[in-house]
Write a protein that holds these residues in place. Sequence first.
Motif, PDB file in Angstrom:
ATOM      1  N   VAL A 158       0.832  -1.203   0.000  1.00 55.31           N
ATOM      2  CA  VAL A 158       0.000   0.000   0.000  1.00 55.31           C
ATOM      3  C   VAL A 158       0.867   1.253   0.000  1.00 55.31           C
ATOM      4  CG1 VAL A 158      -1.837   1.224   1.210  1.00 55.31           C
ATOM      5  CG2 VAL A 158      -1.805  -1.270   1.190  1.00 55.31           C
ATOM      6  N   ALA A 159       1.983   1.243   0.722  1.00 55.09           N
ATOM      7  CA  ALA A 159       2.884   2.393   0.725  1.00 55.09           C
ATOM      8  C   ALA A 159       3.455   2.649  -0.660  1.00 55.09           C
ATOM      9  CB  ALA A 159       4.008   2.168   1.732  1.00 55.09           C
ATOM     10  N   ALA A 160       3.733   1.573  -1.406  1.00 59.18           N
ATOM     11  CA  ALA A 160       4.231   1.731  -2.771  1.00 59.18           C
ATOM     12  C   ALA A 160       3.155   2.299  -3.689  1.00 59.18           C
ATOM     13  CB  ALA A 160       4.725   0.388  -3.303  1.00 59.18           C
ATOM     14  N   LEU A 161       1.914   1.913  -3.458  1.00 65.33           N
ATOM     15  CA  LEU A 161       0.814   2.433  -4.287  1.00 65.33           C
ATOM     16  C   LEU A 161       0.592   3.924  -4.061  1.00 65.33           C
ATOM     17  CD1 LEU A 161      -1.791  -0.457  -3.916  1.00 65.33           C
ATOM     18  CD2 LEU A 161      -0.592   0.191  -6.009  1.00 65.33           C
ATOM     19  N   THR A 162       0.843   4.403  -2.860  1.00 62.67           N
ATOM     20  CA  THR A 162       0.562   5.806  -2.518  1.00 62.67           C
ATOM     21  C   THR A 162       1.820   6.662  -2.458  1.00 62.67           C
ATOM     22  OG1 THR A 162       0.670   5.287  -0.142  1.00 62.67           O
ATOM     23  CG2 THR A 162      -1.481   5.138  -1.211  1.00 62.67           C
ATOM     24  N   GLY A 164       3.492   8.194  -4.644  1.00 66.53           N
ATOM     25  CA  GLY A 164       3.467   9.392  -5.469  1.00 66.53           C
ATOM     26  C   GLY A 164       2.476  10.443  -5.017  1.00 66.53           C
ATOM     27  N   MET A 165       1.711  10.153  -3.974  1.00 63.00           N
ATOM     28  CA  MET A 165       0.697  11.098  -3.491  1.00 63.00           C
ATOM     29  C   MET A 165       1.242  11.912  -2.332  1.00 63.00           C
ATOM     30  SD  MET A 165      -2.615   8.584  -3.428  1.00 63.00           S
ATOM     31  CE  MET A 165      -3.054   7.567  -4.834  1.00 63.00           C
ATOM     32  N   ARG A 166       0.827  13.175  -2.266  1.00 58.83           N
ATOM     33  CA  ARG A 166       1.215  14.016  -1.149  1.00 58.83           C
ATOM     34  C   ARG A 166       0.201  13.863  -0.013  1.00 58.83           C
ATOM     35  NH1 ARG A 166       3.059  19.839  -3.800  1.00 58.83           N
ATOM     36  NH2 ARG A 166       4.820  19.015  -5.034  1.00 58.83           N
ATOM     37  N   ARG A 167       0.728  13.820   1.202  1.00 58.76           N
ATOM     38  CA  ARG A 167      -0.112  13.699   2.398  1.00 58.76           C
ATOM     39  C   ARG A 167      -1.073  12.527   2.271  1.00 58.76           C
ATOM     40  NH1 ARG A 167      -1.757  20.066   3.435  1.00 58.76           N
ATOM     41  NH2 ARG A 167       0.381  20.862   3.622  1.00 58.76           N
ATOM     42  N   ALA A 168      -0.494  11.360   2.025  1.00 62.38           N
ATOM     43  CA  ALA A 168      -1.310  10.158   1.827  1.00 62.38           C
ATOM     44  C   ALA A 168      -1.495   9.367   3.115  1.00 62.38           C
ATOM     45  CB  ALA A 168      -0.663   9.272   0.765  1.00 62.38           C
ATOM     46  N   GLY A 169      -1.198   9.982   4.264  1.00 59.61           N
ATOM     47  CA  GLY A 169      -1.255   9.236   5.521  1.00 59.61           C
ATOM     48  C   GLY A 169      -2.622   8.650   5.820  1.00 59.61           C
ATOM     49  N   ILE A 170      -3.682   9.463   5.727  1.00 62.49           N
ATOM     50  CA  ILE A 170      -5.021   8.979   6.025  1.00 62.49           C
ATOM     51  C   ILE A 170      -5.470   7.962   4.982  1.00 62.49           C
ATOM     52  CG2 ILE A 170      -7.426   9.650   6.308  1.00 62.49           C
ATOM     53  CD1 ILE A 170      -5.636  10.506   8.579  1.00 62.49           C
ATOM     54  N   LEU A 171      -5.206   8.254   3.710  1.00 57.47           N
ATOM     55  CA  LEU A 171      -5.582   7.319   2.647  1.00 57.47           C
ATOM     56  C   LEU A 171      -4.853   5.999   2.803  1.00 57.47           C
ATOM     57  CD1 LEU A 171      -7.024   6.671   0.000  1.00 57.47           C
ATOM     58  CD2 LEU A 171      -5.107   7.742  -1.222  1.00 57.47           C
ATOM     59  N   ALA A 223       7.072  -3.683  -5.952  1.00 62.04           N
ATOM     60  CA  ALA A 223       7.972  -3.234  -7.016  1.00 62.04           C
ATOM     61  C   ALA A 223       7.184  -2.800  -8.243  1.00 62.04           C
ATOM     62  CB  ALA A 223       8.951  -4.349  -7.366  1.00 62.04           C
ATOM     63  N   ALA A 224       6.149  -3.558  -8.606  1.00 59.48           N
ATOM     64  CA  ALA A 224       5.309  -3.172  -9.744  1.00 59.48           C
ATOM     65  C   ALA A 224       4.600  -1.849  -9.462  1.00 59.48           C
ATOM     66  CB  ALA A 224       4.294  -4.281 -10.033  1.00 59.48           C
ATOM     67  N   ALA A 225       4.134  -1.645  -8.244  1.00 59.42           N
ATOM     68  CA  ALA A 225       3.467  -0.397  -7.887  1.00 59.42           C
ATOM     69  C   ALA A 225       4.421   0.779  -7.963  1.00 59.42           C
ATOM     70  CB  ALA A 225       2.859  -0.513  -6.492  1.00 59.42           C
ATOM     71  N   ILE A 226       5.675   0.594  -7.539  1.00 66.77           N
ATOM     72  CA  ILE A 226       6.664   1.668  -7.612  1.00 66.77           C
ATOM     73  C   ILE A 226       6.950   2.032  -9.072  1.00 66.77           C
ATOM     74  CG2 ILE A 226       9.095   2.209  -7.187  1.00 66.77           C
ATOM     75  CD1 ILE A 226       8.871   0.639  -4.580  1.00 66.77           C
ATOM     76  N   ARG A 227       7.032   1.029  -9.922  1.00 73.77           N
ATOM     77  CA  ARG A 227       7.266   1.301 -11.346  1.00 73.77           C
ATOM     78  C   ARG A 227       6.094   2.095 -11.941  1.00 73.77           C
ATOM     79  NH1 ARG A 227       9.359  -4.141 -11.313  1.00 73.77           N
ATOM     80  NH2 ARG A 227      11.625  -4.114 -11.686  1.00 73.77           N
ATOM     81  N   ILE A 228       4.887   1.739 -11.548  1.00 75.92           N
ATOM     82  CA  ILE A 228       3.707   2.462 -12.055  1.00 75.92           C
ATOM     83  C   ILE A 228       3.716   3.903 -11.549  1.00 75.92           C
ATOM     84  CG2 ILE A 228       1.190   2.580 -11.945  1.00 75.92           C
ATOM     85  CD1 ILE A 228       1.189  -0.490 -11.838  1.00 75.92           C
ATOM     86  N   ALA A 229       4.052   4.088 -10.270  1.00 69.63           N
ATOM     87  CA  ALA A 229       4.065   5.428  -9.693  1.00 69.63           C
ATOM     88  C   ALA A 229       5.119   6.320 -10.321  1.00 69.63           C
ATOM     89  CB  ALA A 229       4.273   5.351  -8.189  1.00 69.63           C
ATOM     90  N   ASN A 230       6.213   5.719 -10.819  1.00 66.66           N
ATOM     91  CA  ASN A 230       7.312   6.488 -11.402  1.00 66.66           C
ATOM     92  C   ASN A 230       7.301   6.447 -12.932  1.00 66.66           C
ATOM     93  OD1 ASN A 230       9.485   7.378  -9.152  1.00 66.66           O
ATOM     94  ND2 ASN A 230       8.471   5.478  -8.534  1.00 66.66           N
TER      95      ASN A 230
END
Length: 231
Positions: A158-162, A164-171, A223-230
Amino acid sequence: MRLPGAQPSLWDAARALLVRDLKLLWRRRSDAAQPALFALLVVALFALALGGNPQLLARVAGAVLWLAVLLAGLLSLDGLFRGDAEDGSLEQWLLSPVPLAWLVAVRVFSHWLTTAFPLVLLSPLLAELMQLPHAQLPVLVASLALGTPLLSLLGAVVAALTVGMRRAGILLALLVLPLYVPVLVFGAGAVAAAAQGLDPLGGLLLLGAGLLAGLVLAPLTAAAAIRIANA
């Protein structure tokens, strides 16, 4: 000895990343103590709220201790990859000849070692505050030893999915808590089974099976989520 210009081995990369994480943690020693202090505070508040009744505390001890550990782990989850994304290290991970999933696995191990493992070591003290019977303490420690790495692995996805988002703590918390529920149920359920004189092995085996599956699938998914985010 590795020749100059040769590609780093998996273990060289793991050692370098782990040493870097520990050095950064040493510079932020106060932040490193927050999960343990938070868990201690939660347990103390529960003990005070329940009036210090030994029988009542012992009845809910397993659930309270597991909940305290779970919530304490959420404090540092948002920073699992965010610091690397902000300073550009995450882009270097993507360009590294070392598999990204391996670097993710090392980072998850580093996160567990510095946040959850101290809570496992602290669990006998927390159990004493909650009047947990000593006969149930080995089951509690075993369930935490199996469950906390699984929490870190699920949280990494979940951390990798979020990242790229700013202030994603609550989400992040809203996304990861449903994944944490089965781990909480099996972990606290194993302690409750031991309290009732039943065999807690079933819950521990389910945690072990989940941990094995998480070790294989979570780094690849993150790893796949990080690639998508970047991308």
